[in-house]
Design an enzyme around this catalytic site. Structure first.
Site, PDB file in Angstrom:
ATOM      1  N   ASN A  11       7.452   3.425  -7.498  1.00 51.94           N
ATOM      2  CA  ASN A  11       7.275   4.838  -7.858  1.00 51.94           C
ATOM      3  C   ASN A  11       8.327   5.610  -7.077  1.00 51.94           C
ATOM      4  O   ASN A  11       8.184   5.808  -5.867  1.00 51.94           O
ATOM      5  CB  ASN A  11       5.847   5.277  -7.471  1.00 51.94           C
ATOM      6  CG  ASN A  11       5.646   6.775  -7.642  1.00 51.94           C
ATOM      7  OD1 ASN A  11       6.475   7.463  -8.237  1.00 51.94           O
ATOM      8  ND2 ASN A  11       4.546   7.275  -7.116  1.00 51.94           N
ATOM      9  N   TRP A  12       9.375   6.021  -7.775  1.00 56.67           N
ATOM     10  CA  TRP A  12      10.506   6.663  -7.090  1.00 56.67           C
ATOM     11  C   TRP A  12      10.244   8.134  -6.762  1.00 56.67           C
ATOM     12  O   TRP A  12      11.049   8.769  -6.103  1.00 56.67           O
ATOM     13  CB  TRP A  12      11.774   6.514  -7.933  1.00 56.67           C
ATOM     14  CG  TRP A  12      12.439   5.170  -7.788  1.00 56.67           C
ATOM     15  CD1 TRP A  12      11.998   4.117  -7.041  1.00 56.67           C
ATOM     16  CD2 TRP A  12      13.676   4.750  -8.391  1.00 56.67           C
ATOM     17  NE1 TRP A  12      12.882   3.068  -7.141  1.00 56.67           N
ATOM     18  CE2 TRP A  12      13.922   3.425  -7.962  1.00 56.67           C
ATOM     19  CE3 TRP A  12      14.609   5.351  -9.251  1.00 56.67           C
ATOM     20  CZ2 TRP A  12      15.050   2.708  -8.359  1.00 56.67           C
ATOM     21  CZ3 TRP A  12      15.728   4.636  -9.646  1.00 56.67           C
ATOM     22  CH2 TRP A  12      15.942   3.331  -9.210  1.00 56.67           C
ATOM     23  N   LYS A  13       9.140   8.669  -7.270  1.00 57.42           N
ATOM     24  CA  LYS A  13       8.796  10.078  -7.025  1.00 57.42           C
ATOM     25  C   LYS A  13      10.016  10.960  -7.343  1.00 57.42           C
ATOM     26  O   LYS A  13      10.747  10.650  -8.274  1.00 57.42           O
ATOM     27  CB  LYS A  13       8.282  10.249  -5.592  1.00 57.42           C
ATOM     28  CG  LYS A  13       7.174   9.237  -5.278  1.00 57.42           C
ATOM     29  CD  LYS A  13       6.410   9.516  -4.030  1.00 57.42           C
ATOM     30  CE  LYS A  13       5.358   8.426  -3.833  1.00 57.42           C
ATOM     31  NZ  LYS A  13       4.498   8.652  -2.680  1.00 57.42           N
ATOM     32  N   HIS A  97      -1.865   9.987  -9.788  1.00 58.51           N
ATOM     33  CA  HIS A  97      -1.375   9.716  -8.427  1.00 58.51           C
ATOM     34  C   HIS A  97      -1.945  10.788  -7.500  1.00 58.51           C
ATOM     35  O   HIS A  97      -2.119  11.941  -7.887  1.00 58.51           O
ATOM     36  CB  HIS A  97       0.154   9.744  -8.410  1.00 58.51           C
ATOM     37  CG  HIS A  97       0.709   9.293  -7.102  1.00 58.51           C
ATOM     38  ND1 HIS A  97       0.798  10.134  -6.016  1.00 58.51           N
ATOM     39  CD2 HIS A  97       1.162   8.084  -6.684  1.00 58.51           C
ATOM     40  CE1 HIS A  97       1.294   9.451  -4.991  1.00 58.51           C
ATOM     41  NE2 HIS A  97       1.524   8.213  -5.374  1.00 58.51           N
ATOM     42  N   GLU A  99      -0.693  12.526  -5.295  1.00 59.57           N
ATOM     43  CA  GLU A  99       0.118  13.752  -5.175  1.00 59.57           C
ATOM     44  C   GLU A  99      -0.134  14.686  -6.362  1.00 59.57           C
ATOM     45  O   GLU A  99      -0.089  15.912  -6.219  1.00 59.57           O
ATOM     46  CB  GLU A  99       1.610  13.382  -5.049  1.00 59.57           C
ATOM     47  CG  GLU A  99       1.918  12.858  -3.654  1.00 59.57           C
ATOM     48  CD  GLU A  99       2.981  11.786  -3.579  1.00 59.57           C
ATOM     49  OE1 GLU A  99       3.819  11.685  -4.501  1.00 59.57           O
ATOM     50  OE2 GLU A  99       2.974  11.014  -2.595  1.00 59.57           O
ATOM     51  N   GLU A 169      -5.048   3.400  -4.145  1.00 61.03           N
ATOM     52  CA  GLU A 169      -4.149   3.947  -3.127  1.00 61.03           C
ATOM     53  C   GLU A 169      -4.929   4.866  -2.199  1.00 61.03           C
ATOM     54  O   GLU A 169      -5.142   6.046  -2.514  1.00 61.03           O
ATOM     55  CB  GLU A 169      -3.031   4.758  -3.794  1.00 61.03           C
ATOM     56  CG  GLU A 169      -2.158   3.956  -4.723  1.00 61.03           C
ATOM     57  CD  GLU A 169      -0.781   4.600  -4.883  1.00 61.03           C
ATOM     58  OE1 GLU A 169       0.202   3.932  -4.548  1.00 61.03           O
ATOM     59  OE2 GLU A 169      -0.694   5.750  -5.303  1.00 61.03           O
ATOM     60  N   GLY A 175       2.729   6.902   2.252  1.00 58.31           N
ATOM     61  CA  GLY A 175       3.864   7.499   2.947  1.00 58.31           C
ATOM     62  C   GLY A 175       3.646   7.684   4.440  1.00 58.31           C
ATOM     63  O   GLY A 175       4.404   8.389   5.098  1.00 58.31           O
ATOM     64  N   SER A 210       2.039   2.506   1.752  1.00 62.45           N
ATOM     65  CA  SER A 210       2.842   1.892   2.820  1.00 62.45           C
ATOM     66  C   SER A 210       3.028   0.388   2.640  1.00 62.45           C
ATOM     67  O   SER A 210       3.004  -0.365   3.620  1.00 62.45           O
ATOM     68  CB  SER A 210       2.251   2.223   4.196  1.00 62.45           C
ATOM     69  OG  SER A 210       2.327   3.621   4.423  1.00 62.45           O
ATOM     70  N   GLY A 231       6.037   3.202  -3.035  1.00 65.73           N
ATOM     71  CA  GLY A 231       6.848   4.416  -2.961  1.00 65.73           C
ATOM     72  C   GLY A 231       8.119   4.149  -2.176  1.00 65.73           C
ATOM     73  O   GLY A 231       9.086   3.581  -2.686  1.00 65.73           O
TER      74      GLY A 231
HETATM   75  P1  PGA Z   1       4.388   4.653  -0.155  1.00 69.57           P
HETATM   76  O1  PGA Z   1       3.905   5.407  -1.488  1.00 69.57           O
HETATM   77  O2  PGA Z   1       4.658   3.235  -0.528  1.00 69.57           O
HETATM   78  O3  PGA Z   1       5.632   5.385   0.254  1.00 69.57           O
HETATM   79  O4  PGA Z   1       3.280   4.768   0.823  1.00 69.57           O
HETATM   80  C1  PGA Z   1       3.013   4.779  -2.387  1.00 69.57           C
HETATM   81  C2  PGA Z   1       2.721   5.688  -3.562  1.00 69.57           C
HETATM   82  O5  PGA Z   1       2.700   6.905  -3.381  1.00 69.57           O
HETATM   83  O6  PGA Z   1       2.521   5.213  -4.696  1.00 69.57           O
END
Ligand code: PGA
Length: 252
Positions: A11-13, A97, A99, A169, A175, A210, A231
């Site tokens: 997931n490149w956001k 997600h 976010e 998640e 993150g 993470s 991510g």
């Molecule tokens: P992260 O993000 O691997 O940077 O913790 C995971 C995600 O948001 O899908």
């Protein structure tokens, strides 16, 4: 050997320039390994077409989207339609997600509309669930996940259930560099699988939060962990390559 196909989903956001994308694929193509797991990437929407083109020539990576609208079509400036994604030949879409839930206030009810619409257009859906730190500390983890599943996945037609994938998640692990332990993740995954009424044994359940090359192996050796939603570590070809390599090993 895993019962279900292992999926490594990046997931490149809201990251990556064209130059970084090109560098990423040059590095990926140096990967002299047989890819046995699925390697998927969800870039920013503006980069989907270009990634599809590159992925078509490299042949091994499938492209998806990070979000879609709950509306079919019409006057919704700035939105991304599920039909438009399907039209582009996109493989999957991430829905719910954390976010999107926290920064954009997306509720389980709204996400249910997105899930149903995306499936109607034949897209695979990675539906994200997970508890916050406060919810975990007050022993609410399983209640929260149960509601996210029961409301967000309501009314999925049986014939479309094969399009569903789930990502567990925990919000406190995203993150932060603080991944759930393999035991915590497996416990949540087994719970999620036990709540699925259709296709439970076949449904792919990914862990996210993470994930790094140094913790993926301990996660993948669990019965109910079928891969990862990644991510930060998916932005660097070297790390994504290492993750795919672990995913491939787990398939053997
Ligand atoms: P992260 O993000 O691997 O940077 O913790 C995971 C995600 O948001 O899908």
């Amino acid at each position: 050997m895993k019962k279900r196909a292992v999926h490594m989903v990046g997931n490149w956001k809201m990251n990556q320039t064209l130059e970084e994308i090109s560098h990423f694929f040059i590095e990926m193509s140096k990967m002299k390994m047989e890819l046995k797991c699925k390697a998927w990437i969800a870039p920013q929407a503006i980069h989907i077409s270009i990634l599809k083109e590159i992925a078509f020539t490299t042949g091994s990576i499938q492209i998806g989207a990070q979000n879609c609208s709950e509306h079919e079509a019409g006057a919704f400036t700035g939105e991304i339609s599920a039909l438009g994604l399907a039209d582009l030949g996109v493989e999957f879409v991430i829905v719910g997600h954390s976010e999107r839930r926290t920064l954009y206030g997306e509720s389980n009810e709204l996400l249910n509309k997105k899930v149903l619409l995306a499936m109607k257009h034949g897209l695979k859906v990675i539906y994200c669930v997970g508890e916050s730190l406060a919810e975990r500390e007050s022993n609410q983890t399983f209640n929260i996940i149960e509601t996210q599943l029961s409301v967000g996945l309501k009314n999925i037609p049986v014939e479309l259930a094969h399009l569903l994938m789930i990502a567990y998640e925990p919000v406190w692990a995203i993150g932060t560099g603080k991944s759930a332990t393999a035991a915590e993740a497996e416990e949540a995954h087994a719970f999620i699988r036990s709540k699925l009424t259709t296709n439970a044994e076949q449904t792919i359940i990914l862990y996210g939060g993470s994930v790094k090359p140094d913790n993926i192996d301990s996660l993948l050796c669990n019965e109910n962990i079928d891969g990862a939603l990644i991510g930060g570590a998916s932005l660097k070809a070297q790390d994504f390559r290492a993750l795919c390599s672990s995913g491939s090993t787990a398939m053997m």
